[in-house]
Write a protein that holds these residues in place. Structure first.
Motif, PDB file in Angstrom:
ATOM      1  N   GLY A 160       0.809  -1.123   0.038  1.00 17.16           N
ATOM      2  CA  GLY A 160       0.016  -0.018   0.110  1.00 17.16           C
ATOM      3  C   GLY A 160       0.772   1.263   0.247  1.00 17.16           C
ATOM      4  N   THR A 161       0.223   2.490   0.264  1.00 14.35           N
ATOM      5  CA  THR A 161       1.159   3.700   0.197  1.00 14.35           C
ATOM      6  C   THR A 161       0.479   4.574   1.371  1.00 14.35           C
ATOM      7  OG1 THR A 161       0.835   3.547  -2.530  1.00 14.35           O
ATOM      8  CG2 THR A 161       1.052   5.711  -1.274  1.00 14.35           C
ATOM      9  N   LYS A 162       1.454   5.140   1.874  1.00 13.77           N
ATOM     10  CA  LYS A 162       1.351   6.310   2.738  1.00 13.77           C
ATOM     11  C   LYS A 162       1.879   7.607   2.018  1.00 13.77           C
ATOM     12  CE  LYS A 162       0.105   3.867   6.503  1.00 13.77           C
ATOM     13  NZ  LYS A 162      -1.358   4.094   6.994  1.00 13.77           N
ATOM     14  N   VAL A 163       1.174   8.724   2.520  1.00 14.63           N
ATOM     15  CA  VAL A 163       1.529  10.102   1.798  1.00 14.63           C
ATOM     16  C   VAL A 163       1.644  11.058   3.002  1.00 14.63           C
ATOM     17  CG1 VAL A 163      -1.034  10.646   1.355  1.00 14.63           C
ATOM     18  CG2 VAL A 163       0.844  11.112  -0.192  1.00 14.63           C
ATOM     19  N   TRP A 164       2.300  12.192   2.443  1.00 20.45           N
ATOM     20  CA  TRP A 164       2.452  13.318   3.292  1.00 20.45           C
ATOM     21  C   TRP A 164       3.512  13.049   4.438  1.00 20.45           C
ATOM     22  CZ3 TRP A 164       0.749  16.143  -0.266  1.00 20.45           C
ATOM     23  CH2 TRP A 164      -0.521  16.007  -0.717  1.00 20.45           C
ATOM     24  N   ASP A 197      11.392  -0.279  10.282  1.00 21.17           N
ATOM     25  CA  ASP A 197      12.790   0.036  10.048  1.00 21.17           C
ATOM     26  C   ASP A 197      13.095   0.473   8.647  1.00 21.17           C
ATOM     27  OD1 ASP A 197      15.537   0.365   9.586  1.00 21.17           O
ATOM     28  OD2 ASP A 197      15.902  -1.470  11.025  1.00 21.17           O
ATOM     29  N   LEU A 198      12.986   2.079   8.482  1.00 17.42           N
ATOM     30  CA  LEU A 198      13.301   2.358   7.156  1.00 17.42           C
ATOM     31  C   LEU A 198      14.204   2.213   6.346  1.00 17.42           C
ATOM     32  CD1 LEU A 198      11.200   6.050   7.700  1.00 17.42           C
ATOM     33  CD2 LEU A 198      10.703   4.180   6.339  1.00 17.42           C
ATOM     34  N   ILE A 206      10.492   5.431  -1.134  1.00 18.07           N
ATOM     35  CA  ILE A 206      10.391   6.911  -0.766  1.00 18.07           C
ATOM     36  C   ILE A 206      10.295   7.858  -1.813  1.00 18.07           C
ATOM     37  CG2 ILE A 206      10.749   8.586   1.224  1.00 18.07           C
ATOM     38  CD1 ILE A 206      11.508   6.127   3.041  1.00 18.07           C
ATOM     39  N   ARG A 207       9.371   8.463  -2.072  1.00 17.14           N
ATOM     40  CA  ARG A 207       9.464   9.331  -3.101  1.00 17.14           C
ATOM     41  C   ARG A 207       9.052  10.728  -2.644  1.00 17.14           C
ATOM     42  NH1 ARG A 207       6.628   5.268  -5.776  1.00 17.14           N
ATOM     43  NH2 ARG A 207       7.954   4.015  -6.706  1.00 17.14           N
ATOM     44  N   VAL A 221       5.162   7.096   0.691  1.00 17.38           N
ATOM     45  CA  VAL A 221       6.036   6.096   0.950  1.00 17.38           C
ATOM     46  C   VAL A 221       5.064   4.583   0.462  1.00 17.38           C
ATOM     47  CG1 VAL A 221       6.981   4.376   2.682  1.00 17.38           C
ATOM     48  CG2 VAL A 221       6.701   6.961   2.826  1.00 17.38           C
ATOM     49  N   ASN A 222       5.678   4.021  -0.466  1.00 21.21           N
ATOM     50  CA  ASN A 222       5.132   2.978  -1.128  1.00 21.21           C
ATOM     51  C   ASN A 222       5.626   1.446  -0.352  1.00 21.21           C
ATOM     52  OD1 ASN A 222       5.400   4.797  -3.785  1.00 21.21           O
ATOM     53  ND2 ASN A 222       3.436   3.693  -3.532  1.00 21.21           N
TER      54      ASN A 222
END
Ligand SMILES: Cc1cc2nc3c(=O)[nH]c(=O)nc-3n(C[C@H](O)[C@H](O)[C@H](O)COP(=O)(O)OP(=O)(O)OC[C@H]3O[C@@H](n4cnc5c(N)ncnc54)[C@H](O)[C@@H]3O)c2cc1C
Length: 384
Positions: A160-164, A197-198, A206-207, A221-222
């Motif tokens: 999935g995708t997180k944003v902002w 853990d990024l 991460i775009r 963040v995908n």
């Protein structure tokens, strides 16, 4: 019987005031030559070395237990440190999400192993955290998130995708809210928080997203089949909603919710003070009165946090009133001085006005929008 706000007037204890002098002196030494426009960026400023120096002074994780590296000081002492940092425009971003909410979340809901592994690094200023709540179709309606964490052997696969996601590109960890179960017609159920853990997780991209001021501070963040182990789960499966609302109580009530335009107030006072007139005096007087009131409300919440009370309602009120105030500062400045905002040229006041004018719209979005906060307040007071 309808609920009421519980704001108690409170004086800061003497130890908080002596601490204030120490922090001022530290900031003077570290930061005295900084340009006003740099100070205006304050909690947008990300500087790991600065955070390590703050950590070395014992000003991160101040309220946490000593066994995790904390200092067992009061929430009101922590308040004073943050207040001074923000008033000076210090670059606190590399440590303060962890200090404000990720660390407290792990203290409350994390495992002992998570606390022992993570908290000392935060206290030293070595670990930076990002917040993974919002998604492309889920901001205000956070419970509708769709990023799935699917159970597999030894952990979960995340898609999935997180944003902002502020500072995800600079951070070490993300506290993320994922859906571990779909419960028909009960979107608040089946949510779970994870410590991601990024730096060491495959399948995360991460775009950058460039903001209105042309800056890259937040991201998309995908997750594509990103494996997150069992021991990265924070709390029980399905408890994510309860935990995330507790986390938002920490996020919404601090001095950052009314001090975002403080650099502009300083420059305005400098300008108006050089040529005092009744109009300028009135505008500055109103600003100072609002600041003093907001400060009382915010320290009251700090006292409630100290007492272990639930601050969800009062924190929402501080954020709503506070962001309305800080958003009004560029407009009031412009109306008073008829001054052109500028970027990268012009006087200090013009540049600070330019920066704050561009960022002010976000003040009432980040951390929950005005409409959502008012909904929380109305519900909390039993009005809907
Ligand atoms: C500078 C900045 C930094 C951020 N950093 C992060 C971060 O680090 N991590 C993270 O997870 N998120 C972050 N966010 C995202 C932020 O939390 C969301 O933008 C916010 O919650 C709003 O969600 P949305 O953008 O999807 O807008 P929407 O939810 O689509 O809202 C659009 C408009 O509709 C209104 N609205 C929506 N629902 C209702 C309703 N029920 N009743 C009345 N009005 C409604 C809203 O108030 C708003 O005005 C950040 C945002 C900004 C601006």
């Amino acid at each position: 019987m309808p609920a009421t706000f519980r704001f108690a007037l409170r004086d800061l204890p003497p130890e908080a005031e002596s601490l204030r002098q120490e922090v001022r002196q530290f900031l003077e030494e570290q930061f005295s030559g900084a340009a006003p426009v740099k100070r205006a960026k304050s909690w947008g400023g990300f500087d790991r070395e600065f955070s390590r120096r703050v950590g070395a002074r014992g000003w991160i994780g101040m309220t946490w237990p000593k066994k995790y590296g904390g200092h067992e000081r009061s929430f009101l002492e922590r308040y004073v440190v943050l207040e001074e940092m923000l008033a000076a425009g210090a670059p606190v971003s590399a440590h303060w999400v962890a200090d404000r909410q990720s660390g407290p979340l792990l203290l409350r809901f994390g495992t002992e192993a998570q606390r022992e592994k993570i908290l000392p690094g935060i206290v030293r200023g070595d670990l930076a955290f990002a917040i993974g709540m919002s998604e492309p179709d889920s901001g205000s309606d956070l419970a509708s998130i769709r990023t799935r964490a699917t159970r597999v052997d030894g952990g979960y696969l995340v898609n999935g995708t997180k944003v902002w996601t502020s500072n995800a590109h600079l951070s070490d960890y993300l506290i993320a809210l994922f859906r571990t179960q779909v419960v028909p017609d009960k979107k608040h159920e089946g949510l779970t928080q994870f410590l991601v853990d990024l730096r060491n997780t495959n399948g995360i991209a991460i775009r950058p997203i460039v903001d209105l001021a042309g800056k890259h501070h937040f991201n998309e963040v995908n997750f594509t089949d990103a494996f997150v182990p069992d021991d990265a789960r924070v709390g029980n499966e399905g408890d994510g909603w309860k935990q995330v609302t507790a986390e938002l109580g920490y996020e919404r009530s601090g001095p950052e919710r009314y001090l975002s335009s403080i650099a502009l107030i300083r420059e305005l006072v400098r300008e108006v003070g050089a040529r005092p007139d009744p109009r300028g005096t009135e505008v500055v007087g109103r600003m100072v009165a609002s600041l003093a009131t907001l400060r009382q409300m915010s320290t009251s919440v700090a006292g409630m946090l100290q007492a272990g009370e639930n601050t969800y309602l009062e924190a929402a009120a501080v954020k709503d009133v506070g962001t309305t105030f800080e958003q009004s500062i560029p407009e009031l400045t412009h109306a008073l001085l008829d001054l052109e905002p500028t970027i990268d040229s012009g006087s200090d006041l013009q540049q600070v006005l330019g920066y704050v004018t561009q960022t002010a719209p976000s003040f009432s979005l980040r951390g929950g929008t005005r409409e959502i906060l008012r909904g929380i307040i109305a519900r909390g007071l039993g009005l809907r």
